[in-house]
Design a protein around this motif. Sequence first.
Motif, PDB file in Angstrom:
ATOM      1  N   ILE A   1      10.721 -10.739  -6.026  1.00  0.00           N
ATOM      2  CA  ILE A   1       9.684  -9.839  -5.517  1.00  0.00           C
ATOM      3  C   ILE A   1       9.532  -8.720  -6.533  1.00  0.00           C
ATOM      4  O   ILE A   1      10.491  -8.003  -6.838  1.00  0.00           O
ATOM      5  CB  ILE A   1      10.040  -9.258  -4.137  1.00  0.00           C
ATOM      6  CG1 ILE A   1      10.406 -10.375  -3.149  1.00  0.00           C
ATOM      7  CG2 ILE A   1       8.885  -8.432  -3.593  1.00  0.00           C
ATOM      8  CD1 ILE A   1      10.880  -9.871  -1.796  1.00  0.00           C
ATOM      9  N   SER A   2       8.333  -8.565  -7.067  1.00  0.00           N
ATOM     10  CA  SER A   2       8.074  -7.538  -8.058  1.00  0.00           C
ATOM     11  C   SER A   2       8.058  -6.148  -7.422  1.00  0.00           C
ATOM     12  O   SER A   2       7.825  -6.008  -6.216  1.00  0.00           O
ATOM     13  CB  SER A   2       6.724  -7.795  -8.740  1.00  0.00           C
ATOM     14  OG  SER A   2       6.735  -8.996  -9.456  1.00  0.00           O
ATOM     15  N   PRO A   3       8.258  -5.100  -8.220  1.00  0.00           N
ATOM     16  CA  PRO A   3       8.145  -3.742  -7.693  1.00  0.00           C
ATOM     17  C   PRO A   3       6.750  -3.499  -7.117  1.00  0.00           C
ATOM     18  O   PRO A   3       5.743  -3.827  -7.756  1.00  0.00           O
ATOM     19  CB  PRO A   3       8.383  -2.856  -8.927  1.00  0.00           C
ATOM     20  CG  PRO A   3       9.104  -3.721  -9.889  1.00  0.00           C
ATOM     21  CD  PRO A   3       8.615  -5.111  -9.650  1.00  0.00           C
ATOM     22  N   GLY A   4       6.699  -2.965  -5.907  1.00  0.00           N
ATOM     23  CA  GLY A   4       5.417  -2.678  -5.285  1.00  0.00           C
ATOM     24  C   GLY A   4       4.738  -3.859  -4.646  1.00  0.00           C
ATOM     25  O   GLY A   4       3.580  -3.767  -4.225  1.00  0.00           O
ATOM     26  N   TRP A   5       5.471  -4.984  -4.507  1.00  0.00           N
ATOM     27  CA  TRP A   5       4.909  -6.180  -3.881  1.00  0.00           C
ATOM     28  C   TRP A   5       5.678  -6.529  -2.617  1.00  0.00           C
ATOM     29  O   TRP A   5       6.799  -6.043  -2.394  1.00  0.00           O
ATOM     30  CB  TRP A   5       4.913  -7.356  -4.853  1.00  0.00           C
ATOM     31  CG  TRP A   5       3.811  -7.260  -5.865  1.00  0.00           C
ATOM     32  CD1 TRP A   5       3.783  -6.471  -6.969  1.00  0.00           C
ATOM     33  CD2 TRP A   5       2.572  -7.961  -5.838  1.00  0.00           C
ATOM     34  NE1 TRP A   5       2.610  -6.638  -7.655  1.00  0.00           N
ATOM     35  CE2 TRP A   5       1.840  -7.553  -6.983  1.00  0.00           C
ATOM     36  CE3 TRP A   5       2.003  -8.903  -4.983  1.00  0.00           C
ATOM     37  CZ2 TRP A   5       0.572  -8.041  -7.267  1.00  0.00           C
ATOM     38  CZ3 TRP A   5       0.735  -9.411  -5.275  1.00  0.00           C
ATOM     39  CH2 TRP A   5       0.033  -8.970  -6.406  1.00  0.00           C
ATOM     40  N   VAL A   6       5.072  -7.410  -1.804  1.00  0.00           N
ATOM     41  CA  VAL A   6       5.637  -7.801  -0.512  1.00  0.00           C
ATOM     42  C   VAL A   6       5.678  -9.318  -0.426  1.00  0.00           C
ATOM     43  O   VAL A   6       4.722  -9.996  -0.819  1.00  0.00           O
ATOM     44  CB  VAL A   6       4.790  -7.250   0.653  1.00  0.00           C
ATOM     45  CG1 VAL A   6       5.381  -7.680   1.993  1.00  0.00           C
ATOM     46  CG2 VAL A   6       4.695  -5.735   0.581  1.00  0.00           C
ATOM     47  N   ASP A   7       6.806  -9.843   0.082  1.00  0.00           N
ATOM     48  CA  ASP A   7       6.897 -11.250   0.452  1.00  0.00           C
ATOM     49  C   ASP A   7       6.685 -11.335   1.957  1.00  0.00           C
ATOM     50  O   ASP A   7       7.280 -10.563   2.713  1.00  0.00           O
ATOM     51  CB  ASP A   7       8.266 -11.814   0.071  1.00  0.00           C
ATOM     52  CG  ASP A   7       8.336 -13.327   0.246  1.00  0.00           C
ATOM     53  OD1 ASP A   7       7.289 -13.947   0.503  1.00  0.00           O
ATOM     54  OD2 ASP A   7       9.442 -13.887   0.134  1.00  0.00           O
TER      55      ASP A   7
ATOM     56  N   ASP B   1       0.823  -1.201   0.000  1.00  0.00           N
ATOM     57  CA  ASP B   1       0.000   0.000   0.000  1.00  0.00           C
ATOM     58  C   ASP B   1       0.862   1.258   0.000  1.00  0.00           C
ATOM     59  O   ASP B   1       1.901   1.316   0.664  1.00  0.00           O
ATOM     60  CB  ASP B   1      -0.915   0.023   1.230  1.00  0.00           C
ATOM     61  CG  ASP B   1      -1.974  -1.072   1.190  1.00  0.00           C
ATOM     62  OD1 ASP B   1      -2.279  -1.537   0.082  1.00  0.00           O
ATOM     63  OD2 ASP B   1      -2.467  -1.447   2.266  1.00  0.00           O
ATOM     64  N   GLY B   2       0.427   2.259  -0.758  1.00  0.00           N
ATOM     65  CA  GLY B   2       1.091   3.559  -0.740  1.00  0.00           C
ATOM     66  C   GLY B   2       2.361   3.629  -1.556  1.00  0.00           C
ATOM     67  O   GLY B   2       3.077   4.629  -1.493  1.00  0.00           O
ATOM     68  N   VAL B   3       2.681   2.587  -2.308  1.00  0.00           N
ATOM     69  CA  VAL B   3       3.893   2.567  -3.130  1.00  0.00           C
ATOM     70  C   VAL B   3       3.481   2.371  -4.582  1.00  0.00           C
ATOM     71  O   VAL B   3       2.703   1.474  -4.902  1.00  0.00           O
ATOM     72  CB  VAL B   3       4.855   1.439  -2.685  1.00  0.00           C
ATOM     73  CG1 VAL B   3       6.038   1.343  -3.629  1.00  0.00           C
ATOM     74  CG2 VAL B   3       5.327   1.694  -1.261  1.00  0.00           C
ATOM     75  N   ASP B   4       3.992   3.214  -5.466  1.00  0.00           N
ATOM     76  CA  ASP B   4       3.626   3.137  -6.882  1.00  0.00           C
ATOM     77  C   ASP B   4       4.887   3.168  -7.742  1.00  0.00           C
ATOM     78  O   ASP B   4       5.230   4.180  -8.339  1.00  0.00           O
ATOM     79  CB  ASP B   4       2.702   4.305  -7.242  1.00  0.00           C
ATOM     80  CG  ASP B   4       2.154   4.173  -8.658  1.00  0.00           C
ATOM     81  OD1 ASP B   4       2.102   3.042  -9.166  1.00  0.00           O
ATOM     82  OD2 ASP B   4       1.784   5.209  -9.251  1.00  0.00           O
ATOM     83  N   PRO B   5       5.614   2.042  -7.832  1.00  0.00           N
ATOM     84  CA  PRO B   5       6.844   2.011  -8.614  1.00  0.00           C
ATOM     85  C   PRO B   5       6.580   2.175 -10.112  1.00  0.00           C
ATOM     86  O   PRO B   5       5.460   2.011 -10.587  1.00  0.00           O
ATOM     87  CB  PRO B   5       7.422   0.622  -8.311  1.00  0.00           C
ATOM     88  CG  PRO B   5       6.685   0.131  -7.130  1.00  0.00           C
ATOM     89  CD  PRO B   5       5.349   0.774  -7.170  1.00  0.00           C
ATOM     90  N   LEU B   6       7.647   2.459 -10.820  1.00  0.00           N
ATOM     91  CA  LEU B   6       7.560   2.674 -12.263  1.00  0.00           C
ATOM     92  C   LEU B   6       6.998   1.456 -12.982  1.00  0.00           C
ATOM     93  O   LEU B   6       6.159   1.566 -13.861  1.00  0.00           O
ATOM     94  CB  LEU B   6       8.950   3.022 -12.806  1.00  0.00           C
ATOM     95  CG  LEU B   6       9.056   3.345 -14.296  1.00  0.00           C
ATOM     96  CD1 LEU B   6       8.251   4.588 -14.624  1.00  0.00           C
ATOM     97  CD2 LEU B   6      10.520   3.538 -14.686  1.00  0.00           C
ATOM     98  N   TYR B   7       7.462   0.257 -12.608  1.00  0.00           N
ATOM     99  CA  TYR B   7       7.062  -0.959 -13.297  1.00  0.00           C
ATOM    100  C   TYR B   7       6.219  -1.875 -12.409  1.00  0.00           C
ATOM    101  O   TYR B   7       6.336  -3.092 -12.475  1.00  0.00           O
ATOM    102  CB  TYR B   7       8.291  -1.702 -13.817  1.00  0.00           C
ATOM    103  CG  TYR B   7       9.007  -0.951 -14.912  1.00  0.00           C
ATOM    104  CD1 TYR B   7       8.408  -0.758 -16.155  1.00  0.00           C
ATOM    105  CD2 TYR B   7      10.270  -0.413 -14.699  1.00  0.00           C
ATOM    106  CE1 TYR B   7       9.051  -0.049 -17.154  1.00  0.00           C
ATOM    107  CE2 TYR B   7      10.922   0.300 -15.701  1.00  0.00           C
ATOM    108  CZ  TYR B   7      10.304   0.476 -16.928  1.00  0.00           C
ATOM    109  OH  TYR B   7      10.938   1.184 -17.911  1.00  0.00           O
ATOM    110  N   ALA B   8       5.359  -1.276 -11.589  1.00  0.00           N
ATOM    111  CA  ALA B   8       4.461  -2.080 -10.754  1.00  0.00           C
ATOM    112  C   ALA B   8       3.430  -2.780 -11.636  1.00  0.00           C
ATOM    113  O   ALA B   8       3.028  -2.272 -12.679  1.00  0.00           O
ATOM    114  CB  ALA B   8       3.767  -1.193  -9.732  1.00  0.00           C
ATOM    115  N   THR B   9       3.006  -3.966 -11.214  1.00  0.00           N
ATOM    116  CA  THR B   9       1.968  -4.705 -11.935  1.00  0.00           C
ATOM    117  C   THR B   9       0.833  -5.019 -10.964  1.00  0.00           C
ATOM    118  O   THR B   9       1.065  -5.215  -9.770  1.00  0.00           O
ATOM    119  CB  THR B   9       2.510  -6.022 -12.513  1.00  0.00           C
ATOM    120  OG1 THR B   9       2.987  -6.848 -11.433  1.00  0.00           O
ATOM    121  CG2 THR B   9       3.638  -5.758 -13.489  1.00  0.00           C
ATOM    122  N   PRO B  10      -0.404  -5.069 -11.462  1.00  0.00           N
ATOM    123  CA  PRO B  10      -1.534  -5.368 -10.578  1.00  0.00           C
ATOM    124  C   PRO B  10      -1.645  -6.845 -10.225  1.00  0.00           C
ATOM    125  O   PRO B  10      -2.489  -7.225  -9.427  1.00  0.00           O
ATOM    126  CB  PRO B  10      -2.747  -4.907 -11.402  1.00  0.00           C
ATOM    127  CG  PRO B  10      -2.307  -5.060 -12.826  1.00  0.00           C
ATOM    128  CD  PRO B  10      -0.840  -4.741 -12.836  1.00  0.00           C
TER     129      PRO B  10
END
Length: 262
Positions: free
Chosen positions: A186-192, A161-170
């Motif tokens: 771990i993708s940009p904007g994701w959490v393990d 939440d609250g993070v919007d990286p350049l190459y984030a994916t839904p």
Amino acid sequence: MKRAIIVGLAGILWLAAAPVARPQTPTLADQLPNLVPLAPEDIEIRQVDGGGEPALRFSVWIANEGDYAFELVARAQDYSARSDALAEQCIAWAGPRACTERRSIGTLSYHQAHGHYHFEDFALYELRRVAAPGRPDMSERGLVRTSEKVSFCLQDVQRRDGVDPLYATPWPLYYGCFAGQGVQGISPGWVDIYSWGTPGQQIPLKGIADGTYALVLYTDPGNRVFETNDSDNMSIAIVDLLRGGKKVRVVCTSPPGTLSCG
């Protein structure tokens, strides 16, 4: 009227001759992840792995707040042997999931029971005395107990939440660890997320007196991972141990990279 037309044509010709602004090609530093341990959650007193003595158990959330993925590939001479392999991190990209350069950063150990590779020494947990309210004692004397360095099977579990990286994916791009080349990340904007019940998510409490302590989390304690920022690789929770190590009260938690709270 003719003068206005001439001026207009001159403007058009100037625009045509002007250099066109082009997107800058990302540098190596721009094409790296930024791994951040969020403050520990679900802090409870339970049993150590295997049962018996009490332990401080907790969940760990590792976020990638960079613009590029943290991706690892296992490099082994014989994948069918199910033995340890080199861990190679992608450090340059032509686009999402299109890696153009990798470098070795350590070891991926094959976990026989799980049937996939784990990245060794990815996280470290410490219990420390406090030097002042809300601040751990980071000296050698302040260290009370440490966990073993924890291995991870890296994957996208939840959006940050609250993070919007350049190459984030839904949607998750790394959704499990497999045999073969063992691609994980771990993708940009994701959490393990490693929940409190996962083996290794603990600090054994036998012999530790009641009092106020700092639970300190580190990612990449050996500084092997290529990142855009190494200064936010830790977070803390200040806790009170009570009733002979049978109860814990969370006093405060810190933002990543801040060794104080409250």
